[in-house]
Design a protein around this motif. Structure first.
Motif, mmCIF file in Angstrom:
data_model
loop_
_atom_site.group_PDB
_atom_site.id
_atom_site.type_symbol
_atom_site.label_atom_id
_atom_site.label_comp_id
_atom_site.label_asym_id
_atom_site.label_seq_id
_atom_site.Cartn_x
_atom_site.Cartn_y
_atom_site.Cartn_z
ATOM 1 N N ALA A 1 42.915 -0.169 33.974
ATOM 2 C CA ALA A 1 42.086 -0.453 33.074
ATOM 3 C C ALA A 1 40.848 0.311 33.370
ATOM 4 C CB ALA A 1 41.557 -2.083 33.163
ATOM 5 N N ARG B 1 41.479 3.884 31.670
ATOM 6 C CA ARG B 1 41.320 3.699 30.204
ATOM 7 C C ARG B 1 39.896 3.382 29.690
ATOM 8 N NH1 ARG B 1 45.869 0.272 31.280
ATOM 9 N NH2 ARG B 1 44.504 -1.730 30.793
ATOM 10 N N TYR C 1 39.983 -8.256 33.095
ATOM 11 C CA TYR C 1 39.847 -6.776 33.750
ATOM 12 C C TYR C 1 41.296 -6.175 34.003
ATOM 13 C CZ TYR C 1 39.144 -8.271 38.709
ATOM 14 O OH TYR C 1 39.437 -8.642 40.119
ATOM 15 N N GLU C 2 42.463 -7.061 34.387
ATOM 16 C CA GLU C 2 43.742 -6.555 34.158
ATOM 17 C C GLU C 2 44.364 -5.962 32.993
ATOM 18 O OE1 GLU C 2 46.046 -9.471 36.272
ATOM 19 O OE2 GLU C 2 44.824 -9.501 37.990
ATOM 20 N N GLN C 3 43.688 -6.279 31.919
ATOM 21 C CA GLN C 3 44.262 -6.059 30.518
ATOM 22 C C GLN C 3 43.405 -5.203 29.532
ATOM 23 O OE1 GLN C 3 45.781 -9.592 28.948
ATOM 24 N NE2 GLN C 3 46.716 -10.433 30.971
ATOM 25 N N LEU C 4 42.345 -4.980 30.030
ATOM 26 C CA LEU C 4 41.327 -4.266 28.996
ATOM 27 C C LEU C 4 41.589 -2.924 28.681
ATOM 28 C CD1 LEU C 4 37.663 -5.327 30.397
ATOM 29 C CD2 LEU C 4 38.726 -6.227 28.533
ATOM 30 N N ASP C 5 41.309 -2.490 27.528
ATOM 31 C CA ASP C 5 41.722 -1.163 26.933
ATOM 32 C C ASP C 5 40.393 -0.682 26.299
ATOM 33 O OD1 ASP C 5 42.164 1.160 25.997
ATOM 34 O OD2 ASP C 5 44.249 0.731 25.344
#
Length: 241
Positions: free
Chosen positions: A141, A144, A111-115
């Motif tokens: 995130a 986004r 969940y630190e990197q989701l787009d």
């Protein structure tokens, strides 16, 4: 412990807690002592209200764990998705959704990197942000994930989690941080969220007409307000740009 090791600990958590722990994960929010189960279900009621979730609304839960909140939302008619860093957690979430006959999308993801492409009316971070050492990335995130004007709801146990979570951190290597309301508000504003508002949850039990309960009913809101800056659970709602 290095950040990558912390993340691996979160990934491995369902395995490290053993069969009894996995049974607890699968049954959540049910199968606990009555007071704890009631607290979970009341919290879900708060989620429905604060995110204004109607049939047909779209919701994403980041750090969903076993997906119990996401699944309850789906029962309410919400188009719900859940993401968690642990593939085993996602397997549990999918299995429970199938057992319950629910059409819910669950996927493993950090969940630190989701787009997620600004697809959702609402985003939920329930008891999840304190498992990340980079909360600003998680909130980015969330930004986004939301449509313009979408709502984020953040529920956190408060700064005391840094101390109360040490047992889990020592046993499983998981990240257990804690934040003050002020710190969380600053993080939300830094990621562009607006209309940041705190809500106070001091009605998690019923009161009888006995003198003691009547006094508690009158005093409890004041006590919770006095403790709110540094002790009670934090509920923050914010709007995406």
């Amino acid at each position: 412990m290095a950040p990558d090791e912390r993340k691996q600990a979160e990934i491995d958590y369902p395995s490290t807690v053993g069969e009894e722990g996995r049974a607890w994960i699968r049954s959540k929010p049910f199968g606990h002592n009555p007071r704890e189960t009631a607290r979970f279900l009341i919290d879900f009621g708060y989620v429905l209200q604060l995110l204004d979730l109607h049939t047909g609304s779209s919701l994403v839960e980041l750090g969903c764990g076993s997906g119990w909140m996401t699944r309850l939302a789906a029962r309410h008619g919400v188009n719900a998705e859940g993401y968690d860093i642990s593939p085993e957690m996602i397997e549990i979430a999918r299995a429970e959704a199938e057992r319950e006959g629910l059409d819910v999308h669950f996927e493993a993801g950090d969940y630190e990197q989701l787009d997620l492409g600004h697809r959702f009316d609402a985003c939920l971070l329930y008891d999840a942000l304190h498992h990340s050492g980079r909360p600003e990335l998680v909130l980015a995130a969330a930004q986004r994930a939301l449509k313009p004007g979408g709502l984020l709801l953040l529920a956190e146990p408060n700064w005391k989690q840094r101390f109360q979570g040490r047992g889990a951190s020592d046993a499983y290597g998981t990240t257990e941080l804690g934040y003050s309301p002020r710190r969380l508000k600053c993080l939300l504003h830094a990621q562009g969220f607006t209309e940041v508002r705190r809500f106070h949850n001091n009605r998690k039990r019923l009161f009888s007409n006995t003198p003691a309960d009547t006094a508690a009913h009158l005093a409890e809101p004041l006590v919770y307000r006095l403790l709110a800056p540094f002790w009670t659970q934090i509920w923050l709602r914010a709007r995406a740009v």
